[in-house]
Design a protein around this motif. Structure first.
Motif, PDB file in Angstrom:
ATOM      1  N   SER A   1     -28.022   6.660  -2.325  1.00 57.40           N
ATOM      2  CA  SER A   1     -29.237   6.067  -2.326  1.00 57.40           C
ATOM      3  C   SER A   1     -29.112   4.677  -2.226  1.00 57.40           C
ATOM      4  CB  SER A   1     -29.792   6.928  -3.476  1.00 57.40           C
ATOM      5  OG  SER A   1     -29.449   6.986  -4.844  1.00 57.40           O
ATOM      6  N   ALA A   2     -27.588   3.755  -2.938  1.00 59.02           N
ATOM      7  CA  ALA A   2     -27.430   2.791  -3.300  1.00 59.02           C
ATOM      8  C   ALA A   2     -26.705   2.524  -2.684  1.00 59.02           C
ATOM      9  CB  ALA A   2     -28.008   2.367  -5.190  1.00 59.02           C
ATOM     10  N   GLU A   3     -26.571   1.267  -1.945  1.00 57.74           N
ATOM     11  CA  GLU A   3     -24.834   1.129  -1.579  1.00 57.74           C
ATOM     12  C   GLU A   3     -24.144   0.461  -2.734  1.00 57.74           C
ATOM     13  OE1 GLU A   3     -26.281  -2.884   0.817  1.00 57.74           O
ATOM     14  OE2 GLU A   3     -27.070  -1.712   1.988  1.00 57.74           O
ATOM     15  N   ARG A   4     -24.557   0.398  -3.784  1.00 61.57           N
ATOM     16  CA  ARG A   4     -23.879   0.174  -4.900  1.00 61.57           C
ATOM     17  C   ARG A   4     -22.912   1.146  -5.097  1.00 61.57           C
ATOM     18  NH1 ARG A   4     -25.929   1.810  -9.372  1.00 61.57           N
ATOM     19  NH2 ARG A   4     -28.370   2.438  -9.598  1.00 61.57           N
ATOM     20  N   LEU A   5     -23.399   2.314  -5.011  1.00 55.98           N
ATOM     21  CA  LEU A   5     -22.997   3.507  -5.298  1.00 55.98           C
ATOM     22  C   LEU A   5     -22.040   4.202  -4.038  1.00 55.98           C
ATOM     23  CD1 LEU A   5     -26.132   5.582  -6.710  1.00 55.98           C
ATOM     24  CD2 LEU A   5     -23.933   4.719  -8.562  1.00 55.98           C
ATOM     25  N   TYR A   6     -21.906   3.298  -3.385  1.00 54.22           N
ATOM     26  CA  TYR A   6     -20.833   3.830  -2.112  1.00 54.22           C
ATOM     27  C   TYR A   6     -19.552   4.285  -2.169  1.00 54.22           C
ATOM     28  CZ  TYR A   6     -18.844   3.952   3.088  1.00 54.22           C
ATOM     29  OH  TYR A   6     -18.187   5.258   3.923  1.00 54.22           O
ATOM     30  N   PRO A   7     -18.771   3.071  -3.167  1.00 57.73           N
ATOM     31  CA  PRO A   7     -17.848   3.779  -3.251  1.00 57.73           C
ATOM     32  C   PRO A   7     -17.373   5.457  -3.751  1.00 57.73           C
ATOM     33  CG  PRO A   7     -17.877   1.571  -4.117  1.00 57.73           C
ATOM     34  CD  PRO A   7     -19.440   1.949  -3.873  1.00 57.73           C
ATOM     35  N   LYS A   8     -18.184   5.682  -4.659  1.00 56.13           N
ATOM     36  CA  LYS A   8     -18.571   6.974  -4.924  1.00 56.13           C
ATOM     37  C   LYS A   8     -18.945   8.194  -4.169  1.00 56.13           C
ATOM     38  CE  LYS A   8     -19.835   5.893  -9.814  1.00 56.13           C
ATOM     39  NZ  LYS A   8     -19.128   4.787  -9.874  1.00 56.13           N
ATOM     40  N   TYR A   9     -20.147   7.495  -2.835  1.00 61.68           N
ATOM     41  CA  TYR A   9     -20.100   8.808  -2.425  1.00 61.68           C
ATOM     42  C   TYR A   9     -19.267   8.645  -1.246  1.00 61.68           C
ATOM     43  CZ  TYR A   9     -21.592  10.459   2.163  1.00 61.68           C
ATOM     44  OH  TYR A   9     -22.110  10.395   3.943  1.00 61.68           O
ATOM     45  N   TYR A  10     -18.085   6.918  -1.076  1.00 61.72           N
ATOM     46  CA  TYR A  10     -16.608   7.811  -0.507  1.00 61.72           C
ATOM     47  C   TYR A  10     -15.821   8.589  -0.890  1.00 61.72           C
ATOM     48  CZ  TYR A  10     -12.782   6.027   2.698  1.00 61.72           C
ATOM     49  OH  TYR A  10     -11.961   5.752   3.589  1.00 61.72           O
ATOM     50  N   VAL A  11     -15.720   8.376  -2.245  1.00 71.14           N
ATOM     51  CA  VAL A  11     -14.722  10.048  -2.216  1.00 71.14           C
ATOM     52  C   VAL A  11     -15.353  11.470  -1.953  1.00 71.14           C
ATOM     53  CG1 VAL A  11     -14.324  10.606  -4.789  1.00 71.14           C
ATOM     54  CG2 VAL A  11     -14.308   8.777  -4.782  1.00 71.14           C
ATOM     55  N   CYS A  12     -16.255  11.597  -1.925  1.00 73.15           N
ATOM     56  CA  CYS A  12     -16.960  13.150  -1.897  1.00 73.15           C
ATOM     57  C   CYS A  12     -16.391  12.751  -0.088  1.00 73.15           C
ATOM     58  CB  CYS A  12     -18.582  12.293  -1.745  1.00 73.15           C
ATOM     59  SG  CYS A  12     -19.003  13.058  -3.307  1.00 73.15           S
ATOM     60  N   ALA A  13     -17.001  11.762   0.377  1.00 71.02           N
ATOM     61  CA  ALA A  13     -17.046  11.228   1.976  1.00 71.02           C
ATOM     62  C   ALA A  13     -15.117  12.240   2.328  1.00 71.02           C
ATOM     63  CB  ALA A  13     -16.370  10.607   2.947  1.00 71.02           C
ATOM     64  N   ARG A  14     -13.668  11.735   1.575  1.00 73.50           N
ATOM     65  CA  ARG A  14     -12.688  12.150   1.381  1.00 73.50           C
ATOM     66  C   ARG A  14     -12.496  13.289   1.423  1.00 73.50           C
ATOM     67  NH1 ARG A  14      -8.887   9.494  -1.135  1.00 73.50           N
ATOM     68  NH2 ARG A  14      -7.376   9.214   1.454  1.00 73.50           N
ATOM     69  N   ILE A  15     -13.202  14.277   0.179  1.00 77.02           N
ATOM     70  CA  ILE A  15     -12.980  15.589   0.272  1.00 77.02           C
ATOM     71  C   ILE A  15     -13.862  16.828   1.431  1.00 77.02           C
ATOM     72  CG2 ILE A  15     -13.840  17.286  -1.675  1.00 77.02           C
ATOM     73  CD1 ILE A  15     -14.076  14.842  -3.767  1.00 77.02           C
ATOM     74  N   TRP A  16     -15.002  15.889   1.205  1.00 80.95           N
ATOM     75  CA  TRP A  16     -15.078  16.372   2.977  1.00 80.95           C
ATOM     76  C   TRP A  16     -14.581  16.514   4.339  1.00 80.95           C
ATOM     77  CZ3 TRP A  16     -16.172  13.779   7.914  1.00 80.95           C
ATOM     78  CH2 TRP A  16     -17.411  14.770   8.326  1.00 80.95           C
ATOM     79  N   ALA A  17     -13.675  15.430   4.257  1.00 82.31           N
ATOM     80  CA  ALA A  17     -12.838  15.555   5.530  1.00 82.31           C
ATOM     81  C   ALA A  17     -11.454  16.452   5.515  1.00 82.31           C
ATOM     82  CB  ALA A  17     -12.482  14.244   5.589  1.00 82.31           C
TER      83      ALA A  17
END
Length: 252
Positions: free
Chosen positions: A36-52
């Protein structure tokens, strides 16, 4: 026996699309918040790596990474790799620990569930639209100014000729790297096409080798140097792929 193998391969391929969506559904509330916000992207990226990782390991793939140089988490880079498979995206997320942004084709945003988050968190481009290409450059520059790394597959898509070792590279990644004076990180995927090509009834579980080459500096380069930088980067990946093919087929 061939019929049984074909049936198993089809089921295995269907399982891929289940894995593509299932982890997203499980993490959906968290992903909505973190995207929802660019400042939270590092946390989103952690989830993206789990997904991958769920997809790769769930499909029976085992990444084997050779790093010639380590990325500095305090710096940003231009990541470039050969593009041969849908799993290139997952592989890139697994091998690169620090957050980066994909620049990719807009068609991926049409994939149910996955496309929603892909569109929200990455830079999409319509390669047939000049305005879209210019918008991508503007957005990529903005994200680079924020200190984020960018990943571009410089072939511009998966080559339609499956026998092609490596297609020609587009200039965009190298123009941006020079403008921001950031290093190019060449990456070679050896096995992605063999293990999971775009031909539906093909592929198999197994090892996925990848090499992160020594970085190519852009310090002091000018816009006119982009073609030399492009050719230098392509040559690194092309030579690696060619050498690997010769090792696998010594009689040819």
């Amino acid at each position: 026996m061939n019929i049984l193998r074909t049936i198993l391969t089809i089921l295995w391929r269907i399982w891929f699309y289940i894995l593509l969506v299932l982890p997203i559904l499980v993490m959906f509330p968290v992903l909505v918040v973190f995207s929802s916000a660019e400042r939270l992207y590092p946390k989103y990226y952690v989830c993206a790596r789990i997904w991958a990782k769920c997809i790769l390991y769930g499909m029976g793939f085992y990444p084997e990474i050779k790093r010639m140089q380590q990325l500095d988490p305090k710096k940003n880079y231009m990541l470039v790799a050969n593009h041969t498979s849908m799993i290139d995206i997952m592989m890139m997320l697994v091998i690169i620990k620090q957050p980066f942004i994909f620049v990719g084709k807009r068609e991926l945003a049409k994939i149910p569930v996955f496309g929603f988050f892909y569109r929200k968190t990455n830079i999409t481009v319509d390669r047939n639209c000049a305005k879209s290409k210019q918008d991508v450059v503007t957005e990529a520059r903005r994200r680079l100014d924020m200190g984020e790394s960018i990943c571009i597959f410089p072939e511009g898509g998966v080559p339609s000729d499956r026998s092609l070792v490596l297609d020609s590279f587009k200039d965009g990644a190298f123009r941006l790297a020079i403008a921001h004076q950031i290093p190019i990180v060449p990456i070679t995927f050896y096995d992605n096409k063999k293990r999971f090509s775009y031909k539906f009834v093909s592929g198999s579980p197994g090892k996925l080798r990848v090499k992160i080459h020594e970085f190519i500096t852009t310090k002091g380069m000018q816009p006119a140097d982009r073609k030399n930088l492009r050719n230098q980067t392509r040559q690194v990946i092309f030579e690696e792929l060619t050498k690997n093919l010769e090792q696998e087929n010594p009689s040819k």
